[in-house]
Design a protein around this motif. Sequence first.
Motif, PDB file in Angstrom:
ATOM      1  N   UNK A 167       0.829  -1.205   0.000  1.00 30.63           N
ATOM      2  CA  UNK A 167       0.000   0.000   0.000  1.00 30.63           C
ATOM      3  C   UNK A 167       0.868   1.261   0.000  1.00 30.63           C
ATOM      4  N   UNK A 168       1.951   1.244   0.772  1.00 31.20           N
ATOM      5  CA  UNK A 168       2.841   2.412   0.791  1.00 31.20           C
ATOM      6  C   UNK A 168       3.516   2.620  -0.564  1.00 31.20           C
ATOM      7  N   UNK A 169       3.907   1.522  -1.222  1.00 26.42           N
ATOM      8  CA  UNK A 169       4.489   1.635  -2.566  1.00 26.42           C
ATOM      9  C   UNK A 169       3.460   2.187  -3.553  1.00 26.42           C
ATOM     10  N   UNK A 170       2.233   1.697  -3.454  1.00 27.76           N
ATOM     11  CA  UNK A 170       1.175   2.197  -4.333  1.00 27.76           C
ATOM     12  C   UNK A 170       0.887   3.669  -4.042  1.00 27.76           C
ATOM     13  N   UNK A 171       0.924   4.057  -2.765  1.00 27.42           N
ATOM     14  CA  UNK A 171       0.716   5.453  -2.407  1.00 27.42           C
ATOM     15  C   UNK A 171       1.797   6.337  -3.017  1.00 27.42           C
ATOM     16  N   UNK A 172       3.044   5.892  -2.934  1.00 26.50           N
ATOM     17  CA  UNK A 172       4.142   6.657  -3.524  1.00 26.50           C
ATOM     18  C   UNK A 172       3.940   6.807  -5.036  1.00 26.50           C
ATOM     19  N   UNK A 173       3.538   5.722  -5.693  1.00 27.94           N
ATOM     20  CA  UNK A 173       3.324   5.773  -7.141  1.00 27.94           C
ATOM     21  C   UNK A 173       2.171   6.699  -7.504  1.00 27.94           C
ATOM     22  N   UNK A 174       1.092   6.682  -6.731  1.00 24.11           N
ATOM     23  CA  UNK A 174      -0.033   7.570  -7.046  1.00 24.11           C
ATOM     24  C   UNK A 174       0.342   9.034  -6.822  1.00 24.11           C
ATOM     25  N   UNK A 175       1.114   9.304  -5.782  1.00 23.33           N
ATOM     26  CA  UNK A 175       1.544  10.690  -5.527  1.00 23.33           C
ATOM     27  C   UNK A 175       2.435  11.177  -6.665  1.00 23.33           C
ATOM     28  N   UNK A 176       3.370  10.354  -7.102  1.00 24.52           N
ATOM     29  CA  UNK A 176       4.246  10.732  -8.216  1.00 24.52           C
ATOM     30  C   UNK A 176       3.414  10.979  -9.476  1.00 24.52           C
ATOM     31  N   UNK A 177       2.447  10.103  -9.743  1.00 25.18           N
ATOM     32  CA  UNK A 177       1.614  10.268 -10.938  1.00 25.18           C
ATOM     33  C   UNK A 177       0.836  11.586 -10.885  1.00 25.18           C
ATOM     34  N   UNK A 178       0.240  11.892  -9.750  1.00 19.97           N
ATOM     35  CA  UNK A 178      -0.540  13.124  -9.627  1.00 19.97           C
ATOM     36  C   UNK A 178       0.359  14.350  -9.759  1.00 19.97           C
ATOM     37  N   UNK A 179       1.492  14.344  -9.064  1.00 12.90           N
ATOM     38  CA  UNK A 179       2.384  15.511  -9.091  1.00 12.90           C
ATOM     39  C   UNK A 179       2.903  15.768 -10.504  1.00 12.90           C
ATOM     40  N   UNK A 180       3.355  14.728 -11.180  1.00 11.17           N
ATOM     41  CA  UNK A 180       3.902  14.933 -12.526  1.00 11.17           C
ATOM     42  C   UNK A 180       2.822  15.319 -13.521  1.00 11.17           C
ATOM     43  N   UNK A 181       1.617  14.760 -13.372  1.00 11.17           N
ATOM     44  CA  UNK A 181       0.557  15.119 -14.312  1.00 11.17           C
ATOM     45  C   UNK A 181       0.086  16.552 -14.084  1.00 11.17           C
ATOM     46  N   UNK A 182      -0.085  16.944 -12.834  1.00 10.02           N
ATOM     47  CA  UNK A 182      -0.571  18.293 -12.534  1.00 10.02           C
ATOM     48  C   UNK A 182       0.449  19.357 -12.934  1.00 10.02           C
ATOM     49  N   UNK A 183       1.723  19.041 -12.832  1.00  8.42           N
ATOM     50  CA  UNK A 183       2.757  20.019 -13.183  1.00  8.42           C
ATOM     51  C   UNK A 183       3.155  19.959 -14.652  1.00  8.42           C
ATOM     52  N   UNK A 184       2.482  19.136 -15.435  1.00  6.73           N
ATOM     53  CA  UNK A 184       2.841  19.038 -16.854  1.00  6.73           C
ATOM     54  C   UNK A 184       2.174  20.163 -17.637  1.00  6.73           C
ATOM     55  N   UNK A 185       2.987  21.022 -18.173  1.00  9.90           N
ATOM     56  CA  UNK A 185       2.512  22.082 -19.068  1.00  9.90           C
ATOM     57  C   UNK A 185       3.698  22.567 -19.900  1.00  9.90           C
ATOM     58  N   UNK A 186       3.370  22.988 -21.095  1.00  5.21           N
ATOM     59  CA  UNK A 186       4.392  23.480 -22.011  1.00  5.21           C
ATOM     60  C   UNK A 186       3.687  24.320 -23.059  1.00  5.21           C
ATOM     61  N   UNK A 187       4.408  25.236 -23.651  1.00  6.31           N
ATOM     62  CA  UNK A 187       3.842  26.092 -24.696  1.00  6.31           C
ATOM     63  C   UNK A 187       4.648  25.933 -25.972  1.00  6.31           C
ATOM     64  N   UNK A 188       3.980  26.139 -27.077  1.00  2.00           N
ATOM     65  CA  UNK A 188       4.646  26.082 -28.378  1.00  2.00           C
ATOM     66  C   UNK A 188       4.029  27.140 -29.275  1.00  2.00           C
ATOM     67  N   UNK A 189       4.842  27.598 -30.204  1.00  2.00           N
ATOM     68  CA  UNK A 189       4.368  28.590 -31.156  1.00  2.00           C
ATOM     69  C   UNK A 189       4.326  27.932 -32.525  1.00  2.00           C
ATOM     70  N   UNK A 190       3.140  27.922 -33.105  1.00  2.00           N
ATOM     71  CA  UNK A 190       2.930  27.338 -34.423  1.00  2.00           C
ATOM     72  C   UNK A 190       2.228  28.382 -35.280  1.00  2.00           C
ATOM     73  N   UNK A 191       2.851  28.762 -36.387  1.00  2.01           N
ATOM     74  CA  UNK A 191       2.297  29.754 -37.309  1.00  2.01           C
ATOM     75  C   UNK A 191       1.907  31.045 -36.582  1.00  2.01           C
ATOM     76  N   UNK A 192       2.791  31.528 -35.765  1.00  3.14           N
ATOM     77  CA  UNK A 192       2.596  32.770 -35.003  1.00  3.14           C
ATOM     78  C   UNK A 192       1.466  32.683 -33.973  1.00  3.14           C
ATOM     79  N   UNK A 193       0.990  31.499 -33.694  1.00  4.75           N
ATOM     80  CA  UNK A 193      -0.016  31.290 -32.661  1.00  4.75           C
ATOM     81  C   UNK A 193       0.615  30.476 -31.536  1.00  4.75           C
TER      82      UNK A 193
END
Length: 163
Positions: free
Chosen positions: A13-39
């Motif tokens: 359960x503790x291993x699963x808890x660690x994995x779920x916390x890592x999944x949530x943290x990395x997914x919530x902090x995932x963001x990036x921007x790109x410029x395509x055709x001046x947009x």
Amino acid sequence: MAKSNNIFTNTLRLLALAATVVAVVFMVTSHDSAQVLNLTFTAKYSNTPAFKYLVIGEAIAGGYIVISILLSFKGLFWRLIVILDMVTTVLLTSSISAALAIAQVGKKGNTHAGWLPICGQVPDFCDNVTVALIAGFAAAIIYFVLLLCSLYVVLSPIFVATP
């Protein structure tokens, strides 16, 4: 339940808890921007319902894991915990499956639908999503093993031969 089995399941359960916390943290902090055709477009997890479902599913599972660890020391709740372990395993499996499907489209695109891959334009986003998916998949596997252990404890008295 035996004390050694309780220690083993709580470790899972503790291993699963660690994995779920890592999944949530990395997914919530995932963001990036790109410029395509001046947009400029921004890729973030909240733009995709499947990624939101992954975050919600992993967060619910993580919360349940904490509660189940606290209740595992109480002898009366183990049958309820086995049922909720099954529900949690299904929740983790369905949320990771939905997110993996969308991640595949983001990485490879879909030529039949005319969807282009986006990971070339927003690699930081895709890297964070990949880590979150790996952690979520690890949590689902750990929880499946935990479910098998819980079912064994429940079903083993049924299969014991009486002389």
